[in-house]
Design an enzyme around this catalytic site. Sequence first.
Site, PDB file in Angstrom:
ATOM      1  N   ARG A   1       0.829  -1.206   0.008  1.00  0.00           N
ATOM      2  CA  ARG A   1       0.071  -0.062   0.157  1.00  0.00           C
ATOM      3  C   ARG A   1       0.819   1.136  -0.039  1.00  0.00           C
ATOM      4  NH1 ARG A   1      -5.344  -1.912   3.190  1.00  0.00           N
ATOM      5  NH2 ARG A   1      -4.861  -4.282   2.870  1.00  0.00           N
TER       6      ARG A   1
ATOM      7  N   ASP B   1      12.854 -23.081  -3.978  1.00  0.00           N
ATOM      8  CA  ASP B   1      12.779 -24.445  -4.261  1.00  0.00           C
ATOM      9  C   ASP B   1      12.903 -25.463  -3.022  1.00  0.00           C
ATOM     10  OD1 ASP B   1      13.421 -24.556  -7.430  1.00  0.00           O
ATOM     11  OD2 ASP B   1      14.779 -23.059  -6.760  1.00  0.00           O
TER      12      ASP B   1
ATOM     13  N   GLU C   1      14.031  -8.733  -3.962  1.00  0.00           N
ATOM     14  CA  GLU C   1      14.146  -7.644  -4.913  1.00  0.00           C
ATOM     15  C   GLU C   1      13.239  -6.385  -4.595  1.00  0.00           C
ATOM     16  OE1 GLU C   1      12.956 -10.295  -8.105  1.00  0.00           O
ATOM     17  OE2 GLU C   1      14.340 -11.795  -7.625  1.00  0.00           O
TER      18      GLU C   1
ATOM     19  N   LYS D   1      23.123 -22.322  -7.731  1.00  0.00           N
ATOM     20  CA  LYS D   1      24.195 -21.149  -7.329  1.00  0.00           C
ATOM     21  C   LYS D   1      23.797 -20.521  -6.344  1.00  0.00           C
ATOM     22  CE  LYS D   1      22.269 -19.094 -11.769  1.00  0.00           C
ATOM     23  NZ  LYS D   1      21.607 -20.292 -12.233  1.00  0.00           N
TER      24      LYS D   1
END
EC number: 3.5.4.13
Length: 200
Positions: free
Chosen positions: A110, A123, A133, A173
């Site tokens: 919001r 995973d 991010e 990785k």
Amino acid sequence: MILSDADILKRLEDGDLVVDPVDDLELQIQPASVDLRLGREFLEFQRTNIPCIHPNSEREVDEYVTETVVEEGDDFILHPGDFVLGTTYERVEIPPDLIAHVEGRSSLGRLAVVVHATAGLCDPGYRGQITLELSNLGTAPVALTPGMRISQLTFTELKTEAERPYGSERGSKYQDQDGPQASRIQSDDEFGGDQLEREE
Ligand SMILES: Nc1ccn([C@H]2C[C@H](O)[C@@H](COP(=O)(O)OP(=O)(O)OP(=O)(O)O)O2)c(=O)n1
């Protein structure tokens, strides 16, 4: 099936699912998710004179990324249009029969703060902190305080355990990542690459 609070607590007690540390069960365990807190480290791309980032260039990805560690009591200011990598404070271990999804929290949404721009999947078999991010889609800068609950993790049970969980195969990785990790897409080539075969 998505795990409820009771399922999550049971799996945490059994010890095969790890979210560490959970300091305040009542605050962090939500009806069907676990709230994760923001760590202190951030990675930012420097807007220097790189014309563009070639994802397979380790130099461009690593050299133009700088790390900021926010001191105790300070905030990280996320400006409109910014994109930075942050990290969860907690470390997780996902067992082979679960998959976890990183979701934003509505309260931050919001304020136009998005916690995963594209990738939001942990995973089966993944271990480590989670790289966030972070972007600000709004018009006002937003102060992010390390330790604040920034994202939530939901868990879905797989029909059968993953046969090749993350970490068991080459190419995993980000296994055991500690703090925000920049893209390692350059190492895709070591594992066969994503190049399509050319027809002669
Ligand atoms: N926002 C996110 C999303 C994922 N991960 C972690 C958990 C995932 O299990 C791992 C790998 O994620 P992806 O499979 O989406 O990434 P890649 O396909 O690029 O990496 P790999 O080739 O290692 O599978 O990274 C993370 O730290 N932060």
